[in-house]
Structures are given as structure tokens and as C-alpha cells.
Design an enzyme around this catalytic site. Structure first.
Site, PDB file in Angstrom:
ATOM      1  N   HIS A 114      -1.846  -3.245   6.507  1.00 46.01           N
ATOM      2  CA  HIS A 114      -0.659  -1.750   6.382  1.00 46.01           C
ATOM      3  C   HIS A 114       0.151  -3.122   4.663  1.00 46.01           C
ATOM      4  O   HIS A 114       0.869  -4.293   5.611  1.00 46.01           O
ATOM      5  CB  HIS A 114      -0.052  -1.938   7.240  1.00 46.01           C
ATOM      6  CG  HIS A 114       1.079  -0.311   6.942  1.00 46.01           C
ATOM      7  ND1 HIS A 114       2.486  -1.169   7.377  1.00 46.01           N
ATOM      8  CD2 HIS A 114       1.316   0.484   5.031  1.00 46.01           C
ATOM      9  CE1 HIS A 114       3.486  -0.537   6.346  1.00 46.01           C
ATOM     10  NE2 HIS A 114       2.608   0.156   5.168  1.00 46.01           N
ATOM     11  N   HIS A 158       6.729  -3.035  -2.759  1.00 46.85           N
ATOM     12  CA  HIS A 158       6.625  -2.097  -1.784  1.00 46.85           C
ATOM     13  C   HIS A 158       7.565  -0.686  -1.816  1.00 46.85           C
ATOM     14  O   HIS A 158       7.712   0.798  -2.115  1.00 46.85           O
ATOM     15  CB  HIS A 158       6.823  -1.748  -0.061  1.00 46.85           C
ATOM     16  CG  HIS A 158       7.444  -0.989   0.523  1.00 46.85           C
ATOM     17  ND1 HIS A 158       8.149  -0.030   0.935  1.00 46.85           N
ATOM     18  CD2 HIS A 158       5.901   0.429   1.344  1.00 46.85           C
ATOM     19  CE1 HIS A 158       8.064   0.966   1.766  1.00 46.85           C
ATOM     20  NE2 HIS A 158       6.715   1.370   2.256  1.00 46.85           N
TER      21      HIS A 158
HETATM   22  O1  G3P Z   1      -0.192   3.959   4.211  1.00 47.70           O
HETATM   23  C1  G3P Z   1       0.852   4.235   5.898  1.00 47.70           C
HETATM   24  C2  G3P Z   1       2.161   3.961   4.815  1.00 47.70           C
HETATM   25  O2  G3P Z   1       1.997   3.019   4.479  1.00 47.70           O
HETATM   26  C3  G3P Z   1       2.972   4.942   4.682  1.00 47.70           C
HETATM   27  O3  G3P Z   1       4.362   4.132   3.957  1.00 47.70           O
HETATM   28  O4  G3P Z   1       6.822   3.693   4.047  1.00 47.70           O
HETATM   29  O5  G3P Z   1       4.415   1.893   4.771  1.00 47.70           O
HETATM   30  O6  G3P Z   1       4.581   3.043   2.583  1.00 47.70           O
HETATM   31  P1  G3P Z   1       4.563   2.628   3.470  1.00 47.70           P
HETATM   32 CA    CA Z   2       2.652   1.878   2.208  1.00 46.53          CA
END
Ligand code: G3P
Ligand code: CA
Length: 241
Positions: free
Chosen positions: A6, A48
Site C-alpha cells: 500500500h 496520496h
Molecule cells: O487501495 C486501498 C486504499 O489505498 C484506499 O484508500 O486512502 O489509502 O488511498 P487510501
Molecule cells: Ca490508495
């Protein structure tokens, strides 16, 4: 079950930087998840937040800065002891690197709060430039973006991101719109959702699975993947199965 890093190896390295991506591969991940936006000068950039200041030492919106301005901002703000400076990468730079790595990529189109003009077209062009279609999937909380990606790159998988309350009849929903994957907050997966996804052949990649109890539950439930900040711990746990 795939280990999907992630924002790269974001538990130990500055998220969405080339350092975090390289370390995720070293940790043995199967796939890297990253987030994309469009800059003021129309470039696809990996970051992000829509608004800078949390993980990147900057201010204002990504969309209001040129890439030349963004590349001078420090994306290692959350890891001052680890490294002095990491750059916000262009998606093009990521793809040039990823083409030579033994991994696939999950690109999250960040179009939930601001809808960037031509973000899908620009992203698809870069994927095609590096011939990465077979190792690329797309996800978004804005499912219209996924429908557009399906038009542009029908060979790529798409995952419908859903917030923590989940979606009833998820399997039918994903199947109806041609999304191969359902991407829920791990806490929002009910038995009804599991059964619906099973019935319609929809695979589940859950986020953000960082502890081994949740990883174990994901494994027992037969998820296709876990999206995790801790790819090394997940890899080691899975290798012991
Ligand atoms: O792909 C899952 C996750 O990345 C979604 O939430 O806020 O971490 O981009 P976020
Ligand atoms: Ca994400």
C-alpha cells in the site's frame, strides 16, 4: 493470496516514493498500490493526498502546482530520521522502473474529491508506452473513472473501492459494471458481501491489512489479496503457510 504494498512499503518508508516502491519489491510483495493525480501542467503524478502538508512538506493542492514545483517538495516528511529527502515521482518514472520489476501494479485514480480532466486517458497512455497492460489494474472510489479505464484499457482489471460500511449485493454490482475486483475496507466485509462476491466470481482485495490476525482472516476467507503497509510481515506470514 497476493501481498499488495500500500503506497509501497509505507509502514517503514515514505509513502508513494521510489524508495518505498523499491523496498516493497525487496520485501517480496506481489503488487504495488499507488495513487495518482494531475498537476497544474497536466502531468500524472504519484501522491496520496489532494492537499499537501501531511506526508509531503508543501502546501496547497496538487492540481495548483506544476511538477517542477512539486518535485522540489520533500515527500519524506513522515520519516525525518530515515532520509533527508525523497521526491514525488511522476507516474511515467514509476512505470519505467516497474517495467523491469517482477511485480504488478494497482493504480488508484484519486478522482473522489476532485475530478482531474483526462486523468484516465493520460494514465492509460503511460501504461501503453511501457507495455504494462498485462501487469496493471486500476481502482478508484469514483467508479465512473473505472468505467472509463475499461473503455481505454479493456484488458486491465478494475477494483471498486468501497469505504468501511461496504456495499450490499457487492458481487452483482461489480459484475454488472465489469469490475473484476471488490476493494473493501477489511472491517466492512460481511458474510452477505462474501457470498455475493463468491456467487458472481468477484475477487476481493481488502485494505489496509497490517496485523497478522486480520491477515489470517483474509487468508481463511480466500481473498485474492491484502493491501498492506507491512509487505515484509505479510510475506513472511504467508511463506510459513
Ligand atoms: O487501495 C486501498 C486504499 O489505498 C484506499 O484508500 O486512502 O489509502 O488511498 P487510501
Ligand atoms: Ca490508495
Amino acid at each position: 493470496m497476493k501481498v499488495i504494498a500500500h503506497r509501497g512499503y509505507s509502514g517503514k518508508y515514505p509513502e508513494n516514493t521510489m524508495l518505498a516502491f523499491e523496498k516493497a519489491v525487496e520485501a517480496g510483495c506481489d503488487e504495488i498500490e499507488l495513487d495518482v493525480h494531475i498537476t497544474k501542467d497536466g502531468q500524472v503524478v504519484v501522491c496520496h493526498d489532494e492537499i499537501l502538508g501531511r506526508a509531503v512538506d508543501g502546501a496547497g493542492a496538487v492540481k495548483d502546482h506544476t511538477y517542477d514545483e512539486l518535485r522540489r517538495m520533500n515527500a519524506a516528511k513522515l520519516f525525518p530520521q530515515l532520509t533527508e529527502f525523497e521526491r514525488i515521482p511522476l507516474f511515467d518514472e514509476y512505470c519505467a522502473w516497474a517495467a523491469g520489476q517482477p511485480i504488478s501494479t494497482n493504480v488508484e485514480l484519486k478522482t473522489g474529491f476532485y475530478y482531474y480532466e483526462d486523468i484516465e486517458e493520460k494514465t492509460a497512455e503511460i501504461v501503453k508506452k511501457y507495455g504494462l497492460q498485462e501487469r496493471m489494474m486500476f481502482s478508484s472510489f469514483n467508479h465512473v473513472s473505472l468505467l472509463r479505464m475499461k473503455q481505454l484499457l479493456p484488458e486491465c482489471g478494475c477494483g471498486a473501492l468501497i469505504s468501511r460500511f461496504g456495499m450490499g449485493n457487492a458481487g452483482y454490482y461489480c459484475s454488472r459494471y465489469g469490475f473484476e475486483y471488490y476493494h473493501p475496507d477489511y472491517a466492512g466485509v460481511t458474510d452477505e458481501i462474501l457470498e455475493s462476491c463468491r456467487q458472481y466470481g468477484i475477487q476481493i482485495n481488502a485494505w489496509t491489512v497490517n496485523d497478522m490476525e486480520e491477515l489470517s482472516r483474509a487468508y481463511e476467507r480466500g481473498y485474492a489479496g491484502v493491501i498492506t503497509n507491512e509487505p515484509l510481515a505479510c510475506r513472511e506470514w504467508l511463506d510459513k503457510r
